[in-house]
Write a protein that holds these residues in place. Structure first.
Motif, short mmCIF file in Angstrom:
data_model
loop_
_atom_site.label_atom_id
_atom_site.label_comp_id
_atom_site.label_asym_id
_atom_site.label_seq_id
_atom_site.Cartn_x
_atom_site.Cartn_y
_atom_site.Cartn_z
N SER A 39 0.82 -1.22 0.00
CA SER A 39 0.00 0.00 0.00
C SER A 39 0.85 1.27 0.00
O SER A 39 0.36 2.34 -0.34
CB SER A 39 -0.96 0.01 1.19
OG SER A 39 -0.26 0.22 2.39
N THR A 40 2.12 1.15 0.36
CA THR A 40 3.00 2.32 0.37
C THR A 40 3.62 2.59 -1.00
O THR A 40 4.20 3.64 -1.22
CB THR A 40 4.14 2.17 1.39
OG1 THR A 40 5.00 1.09 0.99
CG2 THR A 40 3.60 1.92 2.79
N PHE A 41 3.50 1.64 -1.93
CA PHE A 41 4.08 1.80 -3.27
C PHE A 41 3.29 2.81 -4.08
O PHE A 41 2.08 2.96 -3.91
CB PHE A 41 4.08 0.47 -4.03
CG PHE A 41 4.95 -0.61 -3.45
CD1 PHE A 41 5.71 -0.40 -2.30
CD2 PHE A 41 5.00 -1.84 -4.04
CE1 PHE A 41 6.50 -1.40 -1.77
CE2 PHE A 41 5.79 -2.85 -3.52
CZ PHE A 41 6.53 -2.63 -2.39
N SER A 42 3.96 3.45 -5.00
CA SER A 42 3.31 4.37 -5.94
C SER A 42 2.32 3.59 -6.80
O SER A 42 2.59 2.45 -7.20
CB SER A 42 4.37 5.02 -6.84
OG SER A 42 3.77 5.60 -7.97
N ASN A 43 1.17 4.18 -7.09
CA ASN A 43 0.18 3.52 -7.96
C ASN A 43 0.78 3.14 -9.30
O ASN A 43 0.44 2.11 -9.87
CB ASN A 43 -1.04 4.42 -8.16
CG ASN A 43 -1.92 4.47 -6.95
OD1 ASN A 43 -1.84 3.61 -6.08
ND2 ASN A 43 -2.76 5.48 -6.87
N LYS A 44 1.68 3.98 -9.81
CA LYS A 44 2.29 3.72 -11.13
C LYS A 44 3.23 2.52 -11.09
O LYS A 44 3.43 1.86 -12.10
CB LYS A 44 3.04 4.95 -11.61
CG LYS A 44 2.12 6.11 -11.92
CD LYS A 44 2.90 7.33 -12.35
CE LYS A 44 1.95 8.48 -12.62
NZ LYS A 44 2.66 9.72 -12.92
N GLY A 45 3.81 2.22 -9.93
CA GLY A 45 4.76 1.13 -9.84
C GLY A 45 4.18 -0.18 -9.36
O GLY A 45 4.85 -1.21 -9.40
N ARG A 46 2.93 -0.18 -8.93
CA ARG A 46 2.35 -1.40 -8.36
C ARG A 46 2.26 -2.55 -9.36
O ARG A 46 2.38 -3.70 -8.97
CB ARG A 46 0.96 -1.11 -7.78
CG ARG A 46 1.03 -0.32 -6.50
CD ARG A 46 -0.34 -0.11 -5.91
NE ARG A 46 -0.22 0.71 -4.71
CZ ARG A 46 -1.24 1.15 -4.03
NH1 ARG A 46 -2.47 0.86 -4.42
NH2 ARG A 46 -1.05 1.87 -2.95
#
Length: 161
Positions: free
Chosen positions: A142-149
């Motif tokens: 959940s801490t990851f960037s939406n673009k990198g998930r």
């Protein structure tokens, strides 16, 4: 473990298009969750649900329900669940339940496979179970960037030294 109906109903989560009543749970399986999910009449388009657990659905009600989800290419998929039907929703797949205007498969009135034990209306028995994704893993994700998930499941080789 026995959970009384009055206790469950007192803890129900009233959403705009659903009523989600928690059912029996055990402290030995804290991530295993069961619900009686009622799709309300106002659910012309049910609100989106997303969960980090595997979700199994059994339709024990008396009226059809539309299950919508976003496929791998993010395209919208829709299927009608009739009484007695079941479905599986993978973790982290956005989905919703809506009022269906589709009748029985062949256009004729058919007997409810749940017999007298069916719930009146649009009732779904929802079971959510954990898989390999632990709560800690999901919290970190959940801490990851939406673009990198999307890279999390797509990359299978080490890219650094």
């Amino acid at each position: 473990v026995v959970t009384k109906s009055c206790e469950s109903r007192a803890q129900a989560r009233q959403m705009s298009t659903y009523t989600m009543v928690p059912l029996a749970r055990t402290r030995h399986q804290p991530d295993l969750k069961t619900f009686d999910l009622e799709v309300l009449d106002c659910a012309k388009q049910g609100e989106s649900l997303i969960c980090g657990l595997h979700s199994f659905v059994y339709h024990f009600g008396s009226e059809p329900v539309e299950l919508s989800w976003k496929g791998r290419g993010r395209e919208l998929q829709v299927s009608t669940l009739r009484p007695g039907d079941s479905a599986y929703v993978a973790p982290m797949v956005e989905h919703s339940f809506s009022v269906s205007y589709n009748g029985p498969c062949d256009g004729r009135k058919t007997a409810n496979p749940n017999g007298a034990a069916c719930g009146q209306g649009r009732h779904l028995f929802l079971v959510r179970i954990p898989g390999h994704l632990s709560g800690e893993t999901l919290a970190e994700f959940s801490t990851f960037s939406n673009k990198g998930r999307v890279r999390v499941g797509a990359e299978t080789q080490q890219w650094y030294n």
